[in-house]
Structure formats: C-alpha cells, structure tokens
Design a protein around this motif. Sequence first.
Motif, PDB file in Angstrom:
ATOM      1  N   LEU A   1       1.374  -1.251  -0.058  1.00 26.86           N
ATOM      2  CA  LEU A   1      -0.133   0.253  -0.476  1.00 26.86           C
ATOM      3  C   LEU A   1       0.802   1.280  -0.109  1.00 26.86           C
ATOM      4  O   LEU A   1       0.427   2.175  -0.907  1.00 26.86           O
ATOM      5  CB  LEU A   1      -0.497   0.088   0.898  1.00 26.86           C
ATOM      6  CG  LEU A   1      -1.682  -1.027   1.191  1.00 26.86           C
ATOM      7  CD1 LEU A   1      -2.640  -1.656   2.682  1.00 26.86           C
ATOM      8  CD2 LEU A   1      -3.037  -0.914   0.255  1.00 26.86           C
ATOM      9  N   GLU A   2       2.202   1.779   1.106  1.00 28.77           N
ATOM     10  CA  GLU A   2       3.226   2.162   0.315  1.00 28.77           C
ATOM     11  C   GLU A   2       3.399   2.903  -0.154  1.00 28.77           C
ATOM     12  O   GLU A   2       3.742   4.010  -0.838  1.00 28.77           O
ATOM     13  CB  GLU A   2       3.769   2.105   1.638  1.00 28.77           C
ATOM     14  CG  GLU A   2       3.578   1.520   3.325  1.00 28.77           C
ATOM     15  CD  GLU A   2       4.375   1.532   4.452  1.00 28.77           C
ATOM     16  OE1 GLU A   2       5.511   0.874   3.659  1.00 28.77           O
ATOM     17  OE2 GLU A   2       4.705   1.398   5.436  1.00 28.77           O
ATOM     18  N   SER A   3       3.872   1.671  -1.686  1.00 28.10           N
ATOM     19  CA  SER A   3       4.259   1.670  -3.097  1.00 28.10           C
ATOM     20  C   SER A   3       3.295   2.313  -4.047  1.00 28.10           C
ATOM     21  O   SER A   3       3.555   1.872  -5.046  1.00 28.10           O
ATOM     22  CB  SER A   3       5.193   0.562  -2.996  1.00 28.10           C
ATOM     23  OG  SER A   3       4.532  -0.491  -2.752  1.00 28.10           O
ATOM     24  N   SER A   4       2.150   2.021  -3.522  1.00 29.45           N
ATOM     25  CA  SER A   4       0.774   2.571  -4.125  1.00 29.45           C
ATOM     26  C   SER A   4       0.206   3.827  -5.507  1.00 29.45           C
ATOM     27  O   SER A   4      -0.212   3.404  -6.612  1.00 29.45           O
ATOM     28  CB  SER A   4      -0.636   1.756  -3.782  1.00 29.45           C
ATOM     29  OG  SER A   4      -0.980   2.553  -3.147  1.00 29.45           O
ATOM     30  N   GLY A   5       1.038   4.708  -4.512  1.00 35.06           N
ATOM     31  CA  GLY A   5       0.913   5.693  -5.223  1.00 35.06           C
ATOM     32  C   GLY A   5      -0.778   6.342  -5.290  1.00 35.06           C
ATOM     33  O   GLY A   5      -1.506   7.363  -5.097  1.00 35.06           O
ATOM     34  N   LEU A   6      -1.054   5.115  -3.567  1.00 40.54           N
ATOM     35  CA  LEU A   6      -2.483   5.998  -3.421  1.00 40.54           C
ATOM     36  C   LEU A   6      -2.224   6.879  -2.303  1.00 40.54           C
ATOM     37  O   LEU A   6      -1.394   7.217  -1.789  1.00 40.54           O
ATOM     38  CB  LEU A   6      -3.525   4.779  -2.716  1.00 40.54           C
ATOM     39  CG  LEU A   6      -3.953   4.050  -3.992  1.00 40.54           C
ATOM     40  CD1 LEU A   6      -4.266   2.256  -2.676  1.00 40.54           C
ATOM     41  CD2 LEU A   6      -5.268   4.131  -4.500  1.00 40.54           C
ATOM     42  N   ASN A   7      -4.098   7.827  -2.671  1.00 39.66           N
ATOM     43  CA  ASN A   7      -3.691   8.807  -1.433  1.00 39.66           C
ATOM     44  C   ASN A   7      -3.718   9.055  -0.221  1.00 39.66           C
ATOM     45  O   ASN A   7      -4.828   9.157   0.799  1.00 39.66           O
ATOM     46  CB  ASN A   7      -5.006   9.721  -1.754  1.00 39.66           C
ATOM     47  CG  ASN A   7      -4.506  10.683  -1.185  1.00 39.66           C
ATOM     48  OD1 ASN A   7      -4.126  11.599  -0.905  1.00 39.66           O
ATOM     49  ND2 ASN A   7      -6.176  12.090  -0.813  1.00 39.66           N
ATOM     50  N   ILE A   8      -2.881   7.813   0.391  1.00 43.47           N
ATOM     51  CA  ILE A   8      -2.690   7.700   1.802  1.00 43.47           C
ATOM     52  C   ILE A   8      -1.759   7.872   3.025  1.00 43.47           C
ATOM     53  O   ILE A   8      -0.599   8.125   2.050  1.00 43.47           O
ATOM     54  CB  ILE A   8      -2.580   5.753   2.111  1.00 43.47           C
ATOM     55  CG1 ILE A   8      -3.495   4.604   1.133  1.00 43.47           C
ATOM     56  CG2 ILE A   8      -1.977   5.311   3.289  1.00 43.47           C
ATOM     57  CD1 ILE A   8      -2.856   3.648   0.993  1.00 43.47           C
ATOM     58  N   GLU A   9      -2.537   8.349   4.450  1.00 45.76           N
ATOM     59  CA  GLU A   9      -1.392   9.818   4.801  1.00 45.76           C
ATOM     60  C   GLU A   9      -0.947   8.257   6.216  1.00 45.76           C
ATOM     61  O   GLU A   9       0.211   8.355   5.771  1.00 45.76           O
ATOM     62  CB  GLU A   9      -2.336  10.320   5.680  1.00 45.76           C
ATOM     63  CG  GLU A   9      -1.784  11.433   7.099  1.00 45.76           C
ATOM     64  CD  GLU A   9      -2.561  12.356   7.155  1.00 45.76           C
ATOM     65  OE1 GLU A   9      -1.997  13.185   7.863  1.00 45.76           O
ATOM     66  OE2 GLU A   9      -3.756  12.587   7.255  1.00 45.76           O
ATOM     67  N   ASN A  10      -1.228   7.823   6.823  1.00 46.71           N
ATOM     68  CA  ASN A  10      -0.976   6.439   7.454  1.00 46.71           C
ATOM     69  C   ASN A  10      -1.659   5.511   7.203  1.00 46.71           C
ATOM     70  O   ASN A  10      -2.491   4.882   7.375  1.00 46.71           O
ATOM     71  CB  ASN A  10      -0.939   6.957   8.671  1.00 46.71           C
ATOM     72  CG  ASN A  10      -1.024   8.154   9.390  1.00 46.71           C
ATOM     73  OD1 ASN A  10       0.711   8.896   9.190  1.00 46.71           O
ATOM     74  ND2 ASN A  10      -0.782   9.347   9.625  1.00 46.71           N
ATOM     75  N   ILE A  11      -0.292   4.089   7.456  1.00 47.13           N
ATOM     76  CA  ILE A  11      -0.512   2.584   7.380  1.00 47.13           C
ATOM     77  C   ILE A  11      -0.520   2.060   9.177  1.00 47.13           C
ATOM     78  O   ILE A  11       1.226   2.770   9.465  1.00 47.13           O
ATOM     79  CB  ILE A  11      -0.098   1.992   6.234  1.00 47.13           C
ATOM     80  CG1 ILE A  11      -0.536   2.792   4.808  1.00 47.13           C
ATOM     81  CG2 ILE A  11      -0.269   0.363   6.815  1.00 47.13           C
ATOM     82  CD1 ILE A  11       0.068   2.043   3.530  1.00 47.13           C
TER      83      ILE A  11
END
Length: 439
Positions: free
Chosen positions: A21-31
């Motif tokens: 998910l971190e490398s997906s380019g999605l609009n993610i702030e925290n995992i």
Amino acid sequence: MYNILIADDEPLICRGLANLLESSGLNIENIYTAHNGYEALDYLKMESIDLLVTDIQMGAMSGIELMQQAKIVKPWVQVIVISAHETFQYAQLAMRLGARDYLIKPINSEQLLNSVRHVLLHMDRPEQNQAELIADLREHFRMEQPQPQRMETLDRLVNEPESARELLRTAREQGVDLNGPYFAMLKIRLDCESEGRSVADKDVVLLQYAVLNIVNELLDKDWSHHSFYSANRDVSIIVQWDEASYGGSSSDKINQLEMIGRSLHFNIRKYLGFQCVVGISQILKGHEFLSELNDQVGKAIVWNRQHRDHHLFFYGDFKWELTTEDPTDEELAAQNNLIVEKVKEYVLANYAQKGLTLNEVAQRNHVSPNYLSYLFKKYMGINLWEYVIKLRMEESKRLIQKTDLRRYEISERVGYESPEHFSKIFKKYFGMSPSEMKK
C-alpha cells in the motif's frame, strides 16, 4: 489523505500488505499494523481510521468480532476482509456486517489494490443534493404503495391486538409468512422537517418507498422479515426466527438487530440525505406479542427527545418500571446517570483485564453496546475506551515510578497482550517511552 489499519496475526503478512500500500501511489497518509484484534481496537479508538483490512481468524478475537466492535466505535469505517478460508458462512457474515470485499489468501497484489482503490473512490464520491434526490425519486419510484393490502394488514396487526387472530388469517391468505415463533420489530422514523427543510406529503411517500428499498436491500434473503408503512411517516419491520435459526440466546440477535439499525440509519442518511431515528424492540415469542413489540419500538424512539444527537434506541436499555407512562426529562436523565455511574464502577474494578471489550462491559451492566458507547461519551466527555486507556496509563506510570517491575510485567498488570503494543500506547499517551520515563 486516508488512514488505513491492517490487522493480521502473521507479522510478515502485515508488513507485506503495508509495503504494498505504501508503494501504491494511493492517497494514503498513515498505515497502522496490528497483530491481534485487541491491538486493532486500540488503533480504531485512538486514531482516525478510514479503512480496516482485517484477517478473519486471529486467535483471541476474530475479524468478525473486530468488525462488530468497529461498527460500534466508528460506524463509518470501511472494511475489507482477508481470509485463508473460502467458506461461504464466513463470507456471508462478513458481508452482513458491511465488509466491502472478501479476499482469499494468498493475496493477489493487484486484486487488493483494486479493492482498496474502489473503497477509497467510493468514499470520495460527492453527495447528491436533496433537490436532485427528490427529482430522481419521482422519476424512478412509483408513488403508490407496493402491495398496499399486505401493508395495511401488517399495520393493523401490530396496532389492533383485539383483531389479531382474524388479521393473521388475512395475512396468510395474502401470502405473508408469520410463522415465527420469535419476533422483533424495528421502526424507522424519518425526520422530514430537520435542518430548516419541509418535505411535501407526496414526496414523503416517495421517501418512504426509498427507505423500503434500502431495508430490503440490507436485509435481503439473509433475514426473514416483512416491512411496511405505518403512521407518523414511519417504516416498520417485523423480523422473525424459527426455532432452529433462533438458537438459545437473544443477546447475539439483539446485537445483530442493532447493527442492522446502525446500517439503516447510515445508509438512509448517506443515500437519501435525511436524518432518521431507529427504534428496536426486544425479542418475544408468540404472535400475541406483535402489538407489544410495536409499543416497544414507539417507546424506544421517545428517548430521542432526551438525546437529539443519537439516532438508535433499543427498548431493553431503559428501566421502564422506573418511569411514568410518558417519562419526564428528569426521569430520563436520572436513568442515564445511573447507567454511567455503574459502568464507571465496573471499569475501575476491571480495566486491567486482558481482552476487555465494550460488549462485555455493556453485557455486565445490562445495556446495549451502542447506547453505552454514546452515553458514556456524552456524560464523561471521553469515550469508554479512552477512559480504560487513561486508567491503564496512570497505573503504568505509577508502577514505573514506584516499583522495579520490568516492562513486560507492567504490561501484564495493566491488561496488554504484548509489551511492544503497551509501549506504543504508552509513548503516544505520554510522549515518551516507559524506559525514558523510568530514567
């Protein structure tokens, strides 16, 4: 920007999904990652989580139990379930609890990203304004009642106990199965006058029909139910169980009815743009109690008068023998104070118990988790789990400063499953680690 929580008792899977998910380019702030259900609950209660990705089997607390708790704590959290089992029963239960997807291990990377992308895109979808909504309803929905004779019979059945035997016979002739023998009711009361709006009577009929569609979509074939229009712009639902499907306990069924109630409120608000109140009855055995169930849902909705910011009320949460037929605001407030005081006493005595859950606290104090969660926050200013964490952290601080106990011993004493998780919560709460505080 979105916050995602991954819960799986296999650390390698947690790390792998997080990296993906971190490398997906999605609009993610925290995992965030949690290795059991209790850790996941802490994150849900302390962080602003938008999406939960959870394994369905995780030792002490399953993904299903985690979903149930999450729906109480933060009903808007979206869920994707992952499982090593392609079992229909698991998938059916997960979907009933509102899971957006059910993925089978080993996880296909592209499939997971597509699922997460779909959920986040759906969360971004702009809401339709109410003028557009009413126009769409006029275009797509019939204005007359669907099966009006059946609806009239059901409405009379729950309102005219003296004619129950005759009306039951009429209902059966109309193809309505009311074999039971266990019954409960939900009542949805639309608020068509809130927020400075007023809806014309002809449009109220359209809204009722739209609500009926949402009811049937949510309950579908998984629940034996009959829904119908009733007075005061209400939509009522009779839910029934036979002996085999009911089992031996009503508490699980009440929890499921509350989850249905929360889903109904959420979806009516989301898709129709109108507020509503949902009343839930107890479960009673026998046709002769249908009118009693109808009285119960009507009384449960009365509590919205005391709690305008709450929208789901279970009849069994209130001690009706302690109030008058039409309870005063003072009587309502007195009952609420009593519930909160008893819960505080219980939590003070049991906060260090491993695996303590909202469901357990609620059950021990004879109140539903939904209402307890709302009431505690309203009266105490913090939610119940924040209160539990506060007690645990204060005791941890005392043990660090006054004893020579090691970190894992302190973690055990205050109810945490692992020293690592205890340290994370401690550092977030105090801004320093246990060892830094010791120094």
